[in-house]
Design a protein around this motif. Structure first.
Motif, mmCIF file in Angstrom:
data_model
loop_
_atom_site.group_PDB
_atom_site.id
_atom_site.type_symbol
_atom_site.label_atom_id
_atom_site.label_comp_id
_atom_site.label_asym_id
_atom_site.label_seq_id
_atom_site.Cartn_x
_atom_site.Cartn_y
_atom_site.Cartn_z
ATOM 1 N N TYR A 191 0.850 -1.224 0.197
ATOM 2 C CA TYR A 191 0.038 0.111 -0.060
ATOM 3 C C TYR A 191 0.929 1.192 0.058
ATOM 4 O O TYR A 191 1.954 1.338 0.520
ATOM 5 C CB TYR A 191 -0.842 -0.112 1.278
ATOM 6 C CG TYR A 191 -0.380 -0.540 2.655
ATOM 7 C CD1 TYR A 191 0.550 0.086 3.308
ATOM 8 C CD2 TYR A 191 -0.866 -2.045 2.870
ATOM 9 C CE1 TYR A 191 1.238 -0.579 4.399
ATOM 10 C CE2 TYR A 191 -0.282 -2.730 4.018
ATOM 11 C CZ TYR A 191 0.865 -1.843 4.697
ATOM 12 O OH TYR A 191 1.354 -2.458 5.737
ATOM 13 N N ILE A 192 0.234 2.381 -0.807
ATOM 14 C CA ILE A 192 1.060 3.573 -0.738
ATOM 15 C C ILE A 192 1.484 4.376 0.306
ATOM 16 O O ILE A 192 2.144 5.311 0.616
ATOM 17 C CB ILE A 192 0.874 4.399 -2.167
ATOM 18 C CG1 ILE A 192 0.781 3.445 -3.234
ATOM 19 C CG2 ILE A 192 1.867 5.474 -2.421
ATOM 20 C CD1 ILE A 192 2.169 2.690 -3.763
ATOM 21 N N GLU A 193 0.055 4.423 0.969
ATOM 22 C CA GLU A 193 -0.062 4.982 2.378
ATOM 23 C C GLU A 193 0.594 4.318 3.537
ATOM 24 O O GLU A 193 0.310 3.356 3.892
ATOM 25 C CB GLU A 193 -1.413 5.530 2.721
ATOM 26 C CG GLU A 193 -1.468 6.060 3.885
ATOM 27 C CD GLU A 193 -2.889 5.921 4.587
ATOM 28 O OE1 GLU A 193 -3.318 7.034 4.902
ATOM 29 O OE2 GLU A 193 -3.656 4.920 4.377
ATOM 30 N N GLN A 246 -8.743 4.215 -6.967
ATOM 31 C CA GLN A 246 -9.433 3.155 -6.124
ATOM 32 C C GLN A 246 -9.390 3.997 -4.833
ATOM 33 O O GLN A 246 -10.281 4.658 -4.079
ATOM 34 C CB GLN A 246 -8.880 2.037 -6.156
ATOM 35 C CG GLN A 246 -9.376 1.072 -7.430
ATOM 36 C CD GLN A 246 -8.750 -0.221 -7.498
ATOM 37 O OE1 GLN A 246 -8.640 -0.879 -6.771
ATOM 38 N NE2 GLN A 246 -8.693 -0.590 -9.066
ATOM 39 N N CYS A 247 -8.076 3.589 -3.945
ATOM 40 C CA CYS A 247 -8.032 4.327 -2.813
ATOM 41 C C CYS A 247 -7.743 5.829 -2.824
ATOM 42 O O CYS A 247 -8.070 6.506 -1.942
ATOM 43 C CB CYS A 247 -6.939 3.767 -1.837
ATOM 44 S SG CYS A 247 -5.238 4.163 -2.424
ATOM 45 N N GLY A 248 -7.071 6.393 -3.981
ATOM 46 C CA GLY A 248 -6.965 7.658 -4.288
ATOM 47 C C GLY A 248 -5.638 8.135 -3.596
ATOM 48 O O GLY A 248 -5.350 9.495 -3.987
ATOM 49 N N ILE A 249 -4.635 7.502 -2.928
ATOM 50 C CA ILE A 249 -3.558 8.154 -2.239
ATOM 51 C C ILE A 249 -2.492 8.478 -3.421
ATOM 52 O O ILE A 249 -1.957 9.339 -3.238
ATOM 53 C CB ILE A 249 -2.873 7.246 -1.045
ATOM 54 C CG1 ILE A 249 -1.844 8.016 -0.478
ATOM 55 C CG2 ILE A 249 -2.219 5.993 -2.035
ATOM 56 C CD1 ILE A 249 -2.565 8.339 0.860
ATOM 57 N N CYS A 250 -2.529 7.867 -4.476
ATOM 58 C CA CYS A 250 -1.673 8.170 -5.554
ATOM 59 C C CYS A 250 -2.185 9.009 -6.410
ATOM 60 O O CYS A 250 -1.447 9.597 -7.248
ATOM 61 C CB CYS A 250 -1.220 6.893 -6.323
ATOM 62 S SG CYS A 250 -2.748 6.300 -7.096
ATOM 63 N N THR A 251 -3.376 9.465 -6.433
ATOM 64 C CA THR A 251 -4.001 10.392 -7.338
ATOM 65 C C THR A 251 -3.377 11.811 -7.519
ATOM 66 O O THR A 251 -3.186 12.085 -8.503
ATOM 67 C CB THR A 251 -5.547 10.336 -7.115
ATOM 68 O OG1 THR A 251 -6.087 9.091 -6.970
ATOM 69 C CG2 THR A 251 -6.395 11.055 -8.187
ATOM 70 N N LEU A 268 4.042 5.438 -8.265
ATOM 71 C CA LEU A 268 3.310 3.947 -7.962
ATOM 72 C C LEU A 268 1.755 3.927 -7.647
ATOM 73 O O LEU A 268 1.551 5.002 -6.847
ATOM 74 C CB LEU A 268 4.256 3.496 -6.835
ATOM 75 C CG LEU A 268 5.526 3.001 -7.053
ATOM 76 C CD1 LEU A 268 6.175 2.520 -5.643
ATOM 77 C CD2 LEU A 268 5.639 1.924 -7.816
ATOM 78 N N CYS A 269 1.088 3.171 -8.338
ATOM 79 C CA CYS A 269 -0.311 2.926 -7.889
ATOM 80 C C CYS A 269 -0.416 1.530 -7.725
ATOM 81 O O CYS A 269 -0.072 0.759 -8.421
ATOM 82 C CB CYS A 269 -1.288 3.372 -8.850
ATOM 83 S SG CYS A 269 -2.886 3.070 -8.608
ATOM 84 N N ARG A 270 -0.710 0.994 -6.504
ATOM 85 C CA ARG A 270 -0.732 -0.237 -6.082
ATOM 86 C C ARG A 270 -2.192 -0.752 -6.073
ATOM 87 O O ARG A 270 -2.419 -2.176 -6.444
ATOM 88 C CB ARG A 270 -0.478 -0.572 -4.594
ATOM 89 C CG ARG A 270 -0.256 -1.989 -4.333
ATOM 90 C CD ARG A 270 0.887 -2.848 -4.888
ATOM 91 N NE ARG A 270 1.319 -3.850 -4.098
ATOM 92 C CZ ARG A 270 2.319 -4.457 -4.501
ATOM 93 N NH1 ARG A 270 2.653 -4.581 -5.813
ATOM 94 N NH2 ARG A 270 2.618 -5.786 -3.673
ATOM 95 N N CYS A 271 -3.068 0.071 -6.399
ATOM 96 C CA CYS A 271 -4.576 -0.508 -6.664
ATOM 97 C C CYS A 271 -5.143 -0.595 -7.884
ATOM 98 O O CYS A 271 -5.921 -1.811 -8.251
ATOM 99 C CB CYS A 271 -5.420 0.661 -5.841
ATOM 100 S SG CYS A 271 -5.359 0.933 -4.013
ATOM 101 N N THR A 272 -4.770 -0.056 -8.966
ATOM 102 C CA THR A 272 -5.364 -0.162 -10.302
ATOM 103 C C THR A 272 -4.952 -0.873 -11.333
ATOM 104 O O THR A 272 -5.500 -1.235 -12.167
ATOM 105 C CB THR A 272 -5.830 1.538 -10.697
ATOM 106 O OG1 THR A 272 -4.373 1.920 -11.027
ATOM 107 C CG2 THR A 272 -6.308 2.296 -9.830
HETATM 108 S S1 FES Z 1 -5.439 4.346 -6.278
HETATM 109 FE FE1 FES Z 1 -4.829 3.385 -4.624
HETATM 110 S S2 FES Z 1 -2.559 3.627 -4.848
HETATM 111 FE FE2 FES Z 1 -3.514 4.243 -6.743
#
Ligand code: FES
Ligand code: FES
Lengths: 761, 161
Positions: A210-212, B99-104, B134-138
């Motif tokens: 996870y990026i966070e 998705q989670c939006g942290i990389c957005t 980096l995006c881990r979700c999409t």
């Molecule tokens: S949307 Fe979650 S890291 Fe990109």
């Protein structure tokens, strides 16, 4: 396949997600984005040794450092007795949890917390940490399953006794649990089989990535209550776990969910929350703790590494008659890896009469493993799905056909116990077999592989509240963190139920005081289970609205039906009343309109995915390029197809990283050598092609909209699909993850040395 | 040592005091409360902290805050124009690119840096332009499509205006 025509107006549409605007403008607040007046910054002092006894900790010099306001150690935490409990979908031992958060008598991995400091600035906190004197007695350590299970291995936990008959005489060991499952007579089945293939596999630990990073702010008051802001996959879970390790009543804690920047299972436990709460109590000020990326790698949940052996026996017509698996998982410093789930899922996609499964949960001096997307299943599938590829080849059968002939379907007794209800495995195989990708031409050095996978869905507990406002709009109060668009799917289901526009519904993820209990966002359960609570609460609201219309019309409620967001009189003699009109007059008809549904979700489905992948292998370097990828997955019903596709694509991308690059590399002291995103190489955009998706919809009869969980199964088959494609391209069987360029290259070299196409592994 | 910095952030002139070793990322987040810019690694490897400095794409975790003296800084908070979203923001919403939006935030800024100089990127150019994010979700699929959609949209409106 996504049906073009559905009976629904909202379900199945690609609406804009309710939380999207905040997230594209930078306004959304994630775990580290909270700033409170007077807030202190904390840091955690971590063990530099993989295995040592803590003789003493002297914090006096740290407290002298200007700006340092509080220092805490093991002395600040209560002793917790060993007790296993269900925490969401996994088992947790509270004593282990409490010892993982703050070391007591021993440190068990590099990165294990031994103290925490809060100060006015990060620099002061770091200086305080350096001033703490810890006296360690260092012990030998173990870093792999083989080392940990060796007869003279150093023992991590002197009270860890394996749950098998011989354990009493053997005494403590590093094997926490043995899982067994037997059906029929697998040895006899192998004797009768026309082909028997047995292979061994090695899988390195990987991180959820996870990026966070983990982050928390805690504000503890003089009455001993604390408000905690953090990002997690379940703020109720954070409350339960934190309260337990602190020996607090849960109601002393209010946990406010921040937006979560990825979890993938890794945020279904706690690390920092109890530390921040106690630091805040000692300092009398709010305290923020945020992990660095290095801390995330060194001290938060990797997925376990493993050693696996799988044997499959089949008849010449392709019927699998026996299957055996032995799996040893690296649980890390405390027991409790996903090996149990791996045992349940390893052969679950198939109808096999004779099965033998054994799983070992092994502790070693690395961080305690945590859940990662379909925990355990991808490791098992890597082994099984590549052996199946060999069985298909040995029998000259198409690999999809082999799977099809043995695929589980409705009425089959699964290898983990229950009999399958309606499932969509065969449909995913058909979707891939009939896809253009399956027949597309390949060039030299290119290869194609397929693989399938299975994963459970969890039901568990959910609560949701619907409030109708006087303008006829609706708020949904939800207690399940939204990690990939679940607010959108909740709003769509609510719109369908209430018959109002999705834009008129505002879903919010609210704190532990503002909605009833919810289990974690995990087990692919949120759209299924919390969605069910939303649907029930909406149906309750509609019942109330009909009643109010009946009151306004002075008729019996039975004469009122709800259609298209309006109350209609059966006779058609009265002008319909919209929800807005009913809401506006609510004060006269009985007061506010609201409903809460609290439930344990029954009727969970299970999920299957089949994937096909093309690779090109550079014979000079061993580099594997993913040329094309297609995933088919049974979603039951896709409430919001874009976010279903997103889950599928995200699972595949993580699987590709796992297959080709990602691994924990330890030096001989037990220090992770690649604890940065530079050295722990996750896929970037230029590594990947588009990931084509085929949403298969075999509705789950247990859900009002047929939903199956979609979050996890997408990662399960990916490493095997790629390994099978590499074989197709090169004639080399890779049985070790990751299949990095170095490993593939040396396998190619070994083959050219002896001039054969002997599989290596 | 502390320095006094004057610069423009998202069109506004801003002054602040920073520790000499403080990164621009920390200054934005901790001193100026502009928490839209995210920290994923602090070592220049994830792109969550991407900002434009005088139009050039930078990891704000690798820039000392004092280095932006006199510069023009754009963060995710400055992408939208009053109540009009930037076409890239719009495309991300339409295309479900988060998705989670942290990389957005970082991806939006990196995409802007690309489209500011090339309104007709190929898929491959988009993939390389955001390879530092980096995006881990999409799995990047919908991100790449959304950036291509935004480029097309911006080309169309450039023709009209
Ligand atoms: S949307 Fe979650 S890291 Fe990109
Ligand atoms: S935080 Fe700057 S690149 Fe990761």
């Amino acid at each position: 396949m996504t049906a073009d025509v559905t009976p629904y107006k909202w379900v199945g549409t690609r609406s804009i997600r309710p939380d999207g605007l905040e997230k594209v403008t930078g306004r959304a607040r994630f775990g580290a984005d909270y700033h409170l007046p007077g807030m202190l910054v904390g840091v955690v002092l971590r063990s530099p040794h993989a295995h040592a006894t803590i003789r003493s900790i002297d914090t006096s010099a740290a407290l002298e450092v200007p700006g340092v306001k509080a220092v805490i150690t093991r002395d600040d935490f209560p002793e917790i007795t060993s007790e296993e409990a269900m925490s969401g979908e996994s088992v947790v031992d509270y004593r282990d949890l409490s010892r993982n958060i703050m070391a007591r008598d021993k440190v068990l991995y590099i990165g294990h917390p031994v103290a925490a400091i809060a100060a006015t600035t990060r620099r002061a906190a770091e200086e305080g940490a350096r001033a703490i004197a810890v006296d360690y007695e260092v012990h030998p350590h173990v870093l792999t399953v083989d080392e940990a299970m060796a007869p003279d291995a150093p023992i991590l936990h002197h009270d860890l006794i394996t749950n098998d008959p011989e354990a009493e005489t053997r005494g403590p060991s590093n094997v926490g649990k043995r899982h067994f499952f037997d059906r029929g007579n697998v040895r006899a089945a192998f004797d009768e089989s026309d082909v028997v293939i047995e292979r061994e596999f090695k899988i390195r630990p990987v991180h959820q990535g996870y990026i966070e990073p983990h982050a928390v702010v805690a504000d503890t008051d003089e009455d001993g209550r604390s408000v905690v802001w953090c990002s997690s996959q379940g703020h109720f879970l954070v409350r339960t776990l934190t309260a337990t390790v602190l020996k607090w009543e849960p109601s002393r804690l209010k946990v406010v969910p921040a937006e979560i920047g990825g979890g993938f299972g890794g945020k279904t436990t706690i690390y920092l929350e109890p530390l921040a709460i106690i630091l805040s109590a000692r300092a009398g000020r709010p305290v923020k703790l945020v992990m660095s990326r290095q801390e995330v790698f060194q001290a938060s949940g990797p997925n376990p590494g493993a050693r696996v052996r799988v044997t499959i026996g089949a008849n010449s017509d392709g019927t699998i008659i026996g299957a055996e698996a032995w799996m040893a998982f690296e649980a890390g410093a405390f027991p409790g890896s996903a090996v149990g789930a791996a045992c349940q899922t390893v052969f679950a996609p198939y109808d096999i009469p004779n099965v033998g499964i054994e799983g070992l949960d092994v502790v070693l001096n690395t961080p305690k493993a945590a859940a990662y997307r379909a925990p355990g299943a991808p490791i098992a599938a890597f082994a099984v799905e590549t052996v199946l590829d060999e069985v298909a080849e040995a029998l000259s059968l198409d690999p999809i056909e082999l799977r099809y002939r043995n695929a589980a379907e409705e009425g089959v007794a699964s290898t983990y116990g229950p009999t399958f209800k309606r499932i969509g495995f065969k449909e995913t195989l058909e979707a891939i077999r009939s896809h253009a990708h399956h027949a597309a031409p390949l060039k030299a050095n290119q290869g194609r592989g397929v693989a399938s996978g299975f994963w459970f869905n969890a039901g568990l507990d959910s609560t949701a509240t619907v409030n109708i406002h006087e303008d006829g709009t609706a708020s949904l109060l939800i207690g399940s963190p939204d990690i990939g668009g679940s607010r959108a799917s909740m709003a769509l289901m609510a719109a369908e139920e209430l018959g109002i526009d999705q834009e008129r519904i505002r879903p919010s993820i609210v704190d532990t005081d503002s909605v009833g209990f919810n289990d974690v966002t995990g087990g692919s359960r949120t759209t299924f289970a919390t969605g069910m609570a939303v649907v029930e609460a909406c149906r309750d609201v509609v019942a109330t609205a009909r009643q109010r219309a009946a009151t306004l019309w002075a008729v019996d409620v039975e004469e009122v039906e709800w259609q298209g967001g309006r109350a209609q009189h059966l006779s058609g003699s009265k002008p319909p009343l919209t929800l807005t009109e009913i809401a506006r007059s609510a004060a006269k008809t009985g007061g506010p309109i609201a409903a809460t549904a609290a439930l344990t979700a029954r009727g969970v489905g299970v999920a299957f995915s089949t994937q096909i992948c093309d690779v090109e292998v550079d014979p000079e370097t061993g580099h594997v390029k993913i040329l094309r990828y297609t995933i088919a997955q049974d979603a039951g019903r896709a409430i919001h197809p874009s976010y279903v596709e997103g889950q599928m694509q995200g699972g595949v991308a993580q699987g590709i990283g796992w297959a080709l690059n990602e691994e924990y590399v330890y030096d001989e002291t037990g220090r992770m050598e690649n604890s940065s995103f530079l050295d722990y190489r996750m896929p970037v955009a230029s590594d990947l092609p588009m990931i084509d998706t085929v949403i298969v919809e075999v509705p789950n009869p247990g859900h009002p909209y047929g939903v199956r969980g979609v979050g996890e199964v997408g990662i399960v088959p990916t490493t095997a699909a790629i390994a099978n494609a590499i074989y197709d391209a090169t004639g080399i069987r890779m049985r070790e993850l990751p299949m990095s360029a170095v490993r593939v290259h040396s396998a190619i070299e070994r083959r050219s040395d002896d001039g054969t196409r002997t599989p290596v592994g | 040592m502390r320095s006094h910095v004057t610069c423009t952030i998202n069109g506004d002139e801003v002054e602040f005091l920073v520790d000499d070793r403080q990164t621009l990322l920390d200054a934005l987040r901790d001193e100026l409360q502009l928490t839209g810019t995210k920290e994923g690694c602090a070592t220049g490897d994830c792109g969550a902290c991407s900002v434009l400095i005088d139009g050039r794409l930078n990891c704000s975790c690798l820039v000392f805050a004092r280095e932006v003296e006199g510069a023009d800084v754009l963060t995710v908070e400055g992408l939208a124009d009053a109540d009009h979203l930037h076409p890239i923001q719009h495309a991300f919403l339409e295309g479900a690119a988060l998705q989670c939006g942290i990389c957005t935030p970082g991806l939006l800024v990196a995409a802007k840096a690309l489209l500011d100089r090339n309104l007709k990127p190929t898929e491959e150019e988009v993939r390389y332009a955001i390879a530092g994010n980096l995006c881990r979700c999409t799995g990047y699929d919908k991100v790449v499509r959304s950036i291509l959609d935004a480029a097309a949209e911006m080309r169309d409106s450039a023709v009209v205006s």
